[in-house]
Design an enzyme around this catalytic site. Structure first.
Site, mmCIF file in Angstrom:
data_model
loop_
_atom_site.group_PDB
_atom_site.id
_atom_site.type_symbol
_atom_site.label_atom_id
_atom_site.label_comp_id
_atom_site.label_asym_id
_atom_site.label_seq_id
_atom_site.Cartn_x
_atom_site.Cartn_y
_atom_site.Cartn_z
ATOM 1 C CB ALA A 66 -0.748 0.482 1.229
ATOM 2 N N GLY A 109 0.632 -5.003 1.092
ATOM 3 C CA GLY A 109 -0.475 -4.933 -0.045
ATOM 4 C C GLY A 109 -0.414 -6.001 -1.592
ATOM 5 C CD GLU A 112 -1.964 -7.403 2.691
ATOM 6 O OE1 GLU A 112 -1.554 -6.354 3.076
ATOM 7 O OE2 GLU A 112 -2.962 -7.494 3.497
ATOM 8 C CD GLU A 132 1.735 -5.321 5.694
ATOM 9 O OE1 GLU A 132 3.561 -6.214 5.417
ATOM 10 O OE2 GLU A 132 1.032 -5.583 4.613
HETATM 11 N N1 CAA Z 1 4.817 3.059 -0.578
HETATM 12 C C1 CAA Z 1 5.096 4.425 -1.017
HETATM 13 N N2 CAA Z 1 6.149 4.195 -1.505
HETATM 14 C C2 CAA Z 1 6.534 3.495 -2.006
HETATM 15 C C3 CAA Z 1 6.264 2.296 -1.378
HETATM 16 C C4 CAA Z 1 5.270 2.215 -1.067
HETATM 17 N N3 CAA Z 1 4.928 1.092 -0.243
HETATM 18 N N4 CAA Z 1 7.300 1.167 -2.395
HETATM 19 C C5 CAA Z 1 8.415 2.017 -2.512
HETATM 20 N N5 CAA Z 1 8.244 3.778 -2.768
HETATM 21 C C6 CAA Z 1 8.743 4.172 -3.386
HETATM 22 C C7 CAA Z 1 10.039 4.790 -3.057
HETATM 23 O O1 CAA Z 1 9.644 5.730 -1.446
HETATM 24 C C8 CAA Z 1 10.403 5.287 -3.401
HETATM 25 O O2 CAA Z 1 10.445 6.467 -4.245
HETATM 26 P P1 CAA Z 1 10.869 8.139 -3.939
HETATM 27 O O3 CAA Z 1 12.588 7.502 -4.949
HETATM 28 O O4 CAA Z 1 10.405 9.449 -4.158
HETATM 29 O O5 CAA Z 1 11.576 8.292 -2.389
HETATM 30 C C9 CAA Z 1 10.032 4.835 -4.656
HETATM 31 O O6 CAA Z 1 9.274 3.865 -4.288
HETATM 32 C C10 CAA Z 1 11.566 3.342 -4.826
HETATM 33 O O7 CAA Z 1 11.436 2.904 -3.664
HETATM 34 P P2 CAA Z 1 13.188 2.763 -3.118
HETATM 35 O O8 CAA Z 1 14.114 3.271 -3.538
HETATM 36 O O9 CAA Z 1 12.503 2.540 -2.244
HETATM 37 O O10 CAA Z 1 13.935 1.028 -4.396
HETATM 38 P P3 CAA Z 1 15.380 -0.329 -3.528
HETATM 39 O O11 CAA Z 1 14.426 -0.194 -4.358
HETATM 40 O O12 CAA Z 1 15.842 0.695 -2.716
HETATM 41 O O13 CAA Z 1 14.020 -0.929 -2.153
HETATM 42 C C11 CAA Z 1 11.833 -1.740 -1.691
HETATM 43 C C12 CAA Z 1 13.381 -0.977 -2.937
HETATM 44 C C13 CAA Z 1 12.622 -3.011 -0.509
HETATM 45 C C14 CAA Z 1 10.313 -2.707 -1.876
HETATM 46 C C15 CAA Z 1 11.381 -0.971 -0.837
HETATM 47 O O14 CAA Z 1 11.476 0.291 -1.777
HETATM 48 C C16 CAA Z 1 10.411 -0.528 0.479
HETATM 49 O O15 CAA Z 1 10.555 -1.014 1.461
HETATM 50 N N6 CAA Z 1 9.495 -0.156 0.170
HETATM 51 C C17 CAA Z 1 8.558 -0.055 1.076
HETATM 52 C C18 CAA Z 1 7.604 -1.898 1.501
HETATM 53 C C19 CAA Z 1 6.413 -1.847 2.465
HETATM 54 O O16 CAA Z 1 6.617 -1.611 3.781
HETATM 55 N N7 CAA Z 1 5.241 -2.424 1.853
HETATM 56 C C20 CAA Z 1 4.303 -2.482 3.058
HETATM 57 C C21 CAA Z 1 3.433 -1.269 2.763
HETATM 58 S S1 CAA Z 1 1.974 -1.179 3.910
HETATM 59 C C22 CAA Z 1 1.110 -2.007 3.791
HETATM 60 O O17 CAA Z 1 0.708 -2.422 2.571
HETATM 61 C C23 CAA Z 1 -0.249 -2.095 4.525
HETATM 62 C C24 CAA Z 1 -1.160 -3.458 4.489
HETATM 63 O O18 CAA Z 1 -1.258 -4.187 3.945
HETATM 64 C C25 CAA Z 1 -2.216 -3.363 3.101
#
Ligand code: CAA
Length: 258
Positions: A66, A109, A112, A132
């Site tokens: 998400a 998400g 999911e 999460e």
């Molecule tokens: N939400 C918003 N933006 C996101 C995102 C997310 N879930 N995942 C990645 N992005 C964005 C980053 O912020 C980045 O944008 P900026 O350049 O503007 O900062 C861009 O996408 C590229 O990401 P990274 O620079 O972080 O890329 P990476 O290769 O270094 O890392 C990754 C990849 C390990 C997937 C890392 O992006 C990450 O950890 N993302 C978040 C994963 C996460 O925690 N997901 C769970 C979300 S909460 C949820 O899903 C709740 C639910 O149950 C519904």
């Protein structure tokens, strides 16, 4: 066809392809993407020319969860009042087979969303996980419920409580994905599998999915009754007559999807 900004929709024969398309955010599932995906999936579900729907992302990410930036400052009341993730229920209610094709990250998400689909094909590059817990929240669009039904309690608890990521091979061993495919073969194998499903009789596909879904909701007795009802109802379809006639005449069936 409706114009979308965060997804691309294509029709190839009886298969519809929905590609998540927010590369700048690794396909993070913001509200716009959720609404567009639900809109596309429900329209395709109502279209008799389509037999199966493929949902996929990019090589780097199926979806990285998400959209964290969108929800970071929200309060409980705001999340509740906006029914922030509510529309996902409509995606999970699609009656036709939905195939998730996962390359790269399927996190939170994104994982999911894949679990809402019926079949998951994974590239050998795929990574799954529920990060999460490390964000101070928990899976919010069905993750705890769906993963537990697949892998059982202890494994589900480990994944949800630690946020540990697993690779495609481990996901296959745990029965989470239907098949792991070398990245170079993912497209061809998806096309073959999707066509093999989509060209079957549509009423039979819908009945099969309803029976499988029913098993997740009911005990054995009620599930057997549901299956019997779905099975019997197909005997008034043209495709049942055609399928069985084709068998007797030693030829391929020509389904009309009625
Ligand atoms: N939400 C918003 N933006 C996101 C995102 C997310 N879930 N995942 C990645 N992005 C964005 C980053 O912020 C980045 O944008 P900026 O350049 O503007 O900062 C861009 O996408 C590229 O990401 P990274 O620079 O972080 O890329 P990476 O290769 O270094 O890392 C990754 C990849 C390990 C997937 C890392 O992006 C990450 O950890 N993302 C978040 C994963 C996460 O925690 N997901 C769970 C979300 S909460 C949820 O899903 C709740 C639910 O149950 C519904």
């Amino acid at each position: 066809m409706t114009e979308y900004e965060t997804i691309r929709v294509e029709r190839r024969g009886r298969v519809a392809w929905i590609t998540l398309d927010r590369p700048e955010a690794l396909n993070a599932l913001n509200a716009q993407l959720m609404h567009e995906l639900v809109d596309a999936a429900t329209s395709l579900d109502a279209d008799d020319a389509i037999g199966a729907i493929v949902v996929t992302g990019s090589e780097k990410a199926f979806a990285a969860g998400a959209d964290i930036k969108e929800m970071a400052s929200k309060t409980t009341a705001e999340m509740r009042d906006a029914n922030h993730f509510g529309p996902w229920l409509e995606f999970a209610r699609v009656k036709k087979p939905v195939i998730a094709v996962v390359s790269g990250y399927a996190l939170g998400g994104g994982f999911e969303l894949a679990l809402m689909c019926d079949v998951i094909l994974a590239s050998d590059s795929a990574t799954f996980g529920f990060p999460e817990i490390g964000l101070g929240v928990i899976p919010g669009i069905g993750g705890t419920q769906r993963i537990l039904r697949i892998v059982g309690y202890p494994k589900a608890a480990e994944l949800v409580l630690t946020g540990r990521r697993i690779d495609a091979a481990e996901a296959e061993r745990q029965g989470i994905v239907s098949r792991v495919v070398p990245a170079a073969e993912l497209l061809t194998q998806t096309e073959e599998l999707a066509a093999a499903i989509a060209n079957k009789s549509l009423p039979a596909l819908v009945a099969a999915k309803a029976a499988l879904d029913g098993a997740l909701e009911t005990g054995l007795e009620a599930g057997l009754a549901l299956e019997a009802e779905q099975f019997t109802a197909l005997f008034d379809t043209a495709d049942q007559k055609e399928g069985m006639a084709a068998f007797r005449e030693k030829r391929e069936p020509d389904f009309t999807h009625r």
